[in-house]
Design a protein around this motif. Sequence first.
Motif, PDB file in Angstrom:
ATOM      1  N   ARG A  88       0.918  -1.326  -0.187  1.00  0.00           N
ATOM      2  CA  ARG A  88       0.064  -0.038   0.097  1.00  0.00           C
ATOM      3  C   ARG A  88       0.771   1.160  -0.043  1.00  0.00           C
ATOM      4  O   ARG A  88       0.618   2.304  -0.832  1.00  0.00           O
ATOM      5  CB  ARG A  88      -0.911   0.038   0.977  1.00  0.00           C
ATOM      6  CG  ARG A  88      -2.168  -0.998   1.035  1.00  0.00           C
ATOM      7  CD  ARG A  88      -3.002  -0.828   2.259  1.00  0.00           C
ATOM      8  NE  ARG A  88      -3.893   0.298   2.150  1.00  0.00           N
ATOM      9  CZ  ARG A  88      -4.496   1.167   2.951  1.00  0.00           C
ATOM     10  NH1 ARG A  88      -4.062   0.878   4.109  1.00  0.00           N
ATOM     11  NH2 ARG A  88      -5.311   2.223   2.551  1.00  0.00           N
ATOM     12  N   VAL A  89       1.736   1.354   0.940  1.00  0.00           N
ATOM     13  CA  VAL A  89       2.525   2.465   1.139  1.00  0.00           C
ATOM     14  C   VAL A  89       3.605   2.882  -0.040  1.00  0.00           C
ATOM     15  O   VAL A  89       3.534   3.931  -0.663  1.00  0.00           O
ATOM     16  CB  VAL A  89       3.161   2.608   2.497  1.00  0.00           C
ATOM     17  CG1 VAL A  89       4.361   3.739   2.614  1.00  0.00           C
ATOM     18  CG2 VAL A  89       2.289   2.435   3.746  1.00  0.00           C
ATOM     19  N   HIS A 129       1.804   1.705  -3.757  1.00  0.00           N
ATOM     20  CA  HIS A 129       0.577   2.553  -4.570  1.00  0.00           C
ATOM     21  C   HIS A 129       0.506   3.977  -3.649  1.00  0.00           C
ATOM     22  O   HIS A 129      -0.652   4.418  -3.880  1.00  0.00           O
ATOM     23  CB  HIS A 129      -0.478   1.712  -4.048  1.00  0.00           C
ATOM     24  CG  HIS A 129      -0.670   0.633  -4.897  1.00  0.00           C
ATOM     25  ND1 HIS A 129      -0.049  -0.687  -4.881  1.00  0.00           N
ATOM     26  CD2 HIS A 129      -1.328   0.358  -6.154  1.00  0.00           C
ATOM     27  CE1 HIS A 129      -0.433  -1.455  -5.848  1.00  0.00           C
ATOM     28  NE2 HIS A 129      -1.074  -1.054  -6.585  1.00  0.00           N
ATOM     29  N   ASN A 130       1.499   4.444  -2.950  1.00  0.00           N
ATOM     30  CA  ASN A 130       1.445   5.591  -2.271  1.00  0.00           C
ATOM     31  C   ASN A 130       0.177   5.960  -1.355  1.00  0.00           C
ATOM     32  O   ASN A 130      -0.264   6.930  -1.400  1.00  0.00           O
ATOM     33  CB  ASN A 130       1.769   6.786  -3.346  1.00  0.00           C
ATOM     34  CG  ASN A 130       2.977   6.667  -4.068  1.00  0.00           C
ATOM     35  OD1 ASN A 130       3.782   6.180  -3.538  1.00  0.00           O
ATOM     36  ND2 ASN A 130       2.985   7.073  -5.252  1.00  0.00           N
ATOM     37  N   ASP A 131      -0.389   4.934  -0.765  1.00  0.00           N
ATOM     38  CA  ASP A 131      -1.297   4.790   0.168  1.00  0.00           C
ATOM     39  C   ASP A 131      -1.198   4.856   1.535  1.00  0.00           C
ATOM     40  O   ASP A 131      -0.701   4.040   2.101  1.00  0.00           O
ATOM     41  CB  ASP A 131      -2.599   3.780  -0.080  1.00  0.00           C
ATOM     42  CG  ASP A 131      -3.716   3.817   0.666  1.00  0.00           C
ATOM     43  OD1 ASP A 131      -3.937   4.789   1.355  1.00  0.00           O
ATOM     44  OD2 ASP A 131      -4.759   3.018   0.377  1.00  0.00           O
ATOM     45  N   SER A 139      -3.223   6.134   4.167  1.00  0.00           N
ATOM     46  CA  SER A 139      -4.012   5.847   5.065  1.00  0.00           C
ATOM     47  C   SER A 139      -4.078   5.015   5.941  1.00  0.00           C
ATOM     48  O   SER A 139      -3.540   3.926   5.839  1.00  0.00           O
ATOM     49  CB  SER A 139      -5.555   5.899   4.159  1.00  0.00           C
ATOM     50  OG  SER A 139      -5.528   4.532   3.365  1.00  0.00           O
ATOM     51  N   TYR A 158       8.343   9.283  -3.629  1.00  0.00           N
ATOM     52  CA  TYR A 158       7.498   8.191  -3.339  1.00  0.00           C
ATOM     53  C   TYR A 158       7.336   7.081  -4.361  1.00  0.00           C
ATOM     54  O   TYR A 158       7.440   5.801  -4.153  1.00  0.00           O
ATOM     55  CB  TYR A 158       5.969   8.770  -3.269  1.00  0.00           C
ATOM     56  CG  TYR A 158       5.980   9.697  -2.266  1.00  0.00           C
ATOM     57  CD1 TYR A 158       6.558   9.631  -0.886  1.00  0.00           C
ATOM     58  CD2 TYR A 158       5.396  10.979  -2.316  1.00  0.00           C
ATOM     59  CE1 TYR A 158       6.431  10.674   0.210  1.00  0.00           C
ATOM     60  CE2 TYR A 158       5.435  12.225  -1.507  1.00  0.00           C
ATOM     61  CZ  TYR A 158       5.928  11.869   0.082  1.00  0.00           C
ATOM     62  OH  TYR A 158       5.870  12.704   0.755  1.00  0.00           O
ATOM     63  N   ASP A 159       6.877   7.603  -5.697  1.00  0.00           N
ATOM     64  CA  ASP A 159       6.830   6.590  -6.695  1.00  0.00           C
ATOM     65  C   ASP A 159       8.089   6.028  -7.240  1.00  0.00           C
ATOM     66  O   ASP A 159       8.395   6.773  -8.100  1.00  0.00           O
ATOM     67  CB  ASP A 159       5.662   6.937  -7.673  1.00  0.00           C
ATOM     68  CG  ASP A 159       5.198   5.867  -8.480  1.00  0.00           C
ATOM     69  OD1 ASP A 159       5.861   4.798  -8.540  1.00  0.00           O
ATOM     70  OD2 ASP A 159       4.403   5.999  -9.497  1.00  0.00           O
TER      71      ASP A 159
END
Length: 277
Positions: free
Chosen positions: A132-133, A136-138, A140, A219-220
């Motif tokens: 996720r992190v 997919h840069n999530d 939450s 991030y990506d």
Amino acid sequence: MSRDLLIFLYYITPALATLIWPIRALFTSKPVLPAQWLLSVVQILSAMAIITFGILHYNIMNEKYLADVIYTILSVFIYPVLYLYVCSLTSREGVTRKDRIIAFLPPLIYIVAFSVNLFYIGEESYNYYFYRVFQHNDFSLLPSKSYNAMVIIGYWGFNLLLLLQAVGFMTIGYIKLSRYRKELVEFNPALKRKARSAYWITGFAFLSTVSMVGVFFTYDVHSVSSMGLLYVLLLSIAVNQYLLGQTGYYLDFSSRQMYLKKYLQESMNTNAKEIKK
């Protein structure tokens, strides 16, 4: 050969370039200051961090757990050793116990908290966190406390620690190197040109720091634009680390040596006066 392996091999070229100066220092016939050996440790840590960064983000090994631990440990100790390098170069006492506490206590506390949380979260939850992190840069949060702790400590805490280390090192490092330059010129005005290297060291360290922070906050790592930016940042780290080593090598005078030479000169002058009497 897989695409990820090709990308990884592409990214380790800056890591290998970062090792040029330590290798040169190892085989040089010219004396190398203790401070410069500390700088070599910084460059070796940087090279290893770049390599484990590639291992962590591309499918080189399945044990993301191990890669993350190694990458985190290497990264949080780069700035502390860089701080000790400045202390060793600019301090009359060299590296003191207080310097070591200031440098290593915060990252050690963080590593303990990070390791405990990594052990507690478990491999399955960690893989989900990584998916996720990092992929997919999530960022939450979820109902899981261990997962949330990993996001807060493992990601945001890591970036915050590195940012604070960078700001703290650059502030203290500039003050120490500025004072050292003035003391060196006062000791011997003929060393004015050499003393200018203290400012060059600050400049190259700053540029290297900016590049490191840029890497940590990229991030990506899978998009084409981010991959290009990452390579430029990693290559700039390698170049600035080499220039930092070369500049420190040119400034072949530590504060400890300066005070020792000053003390010997004063002792010789005193003895000469007593003999004349």
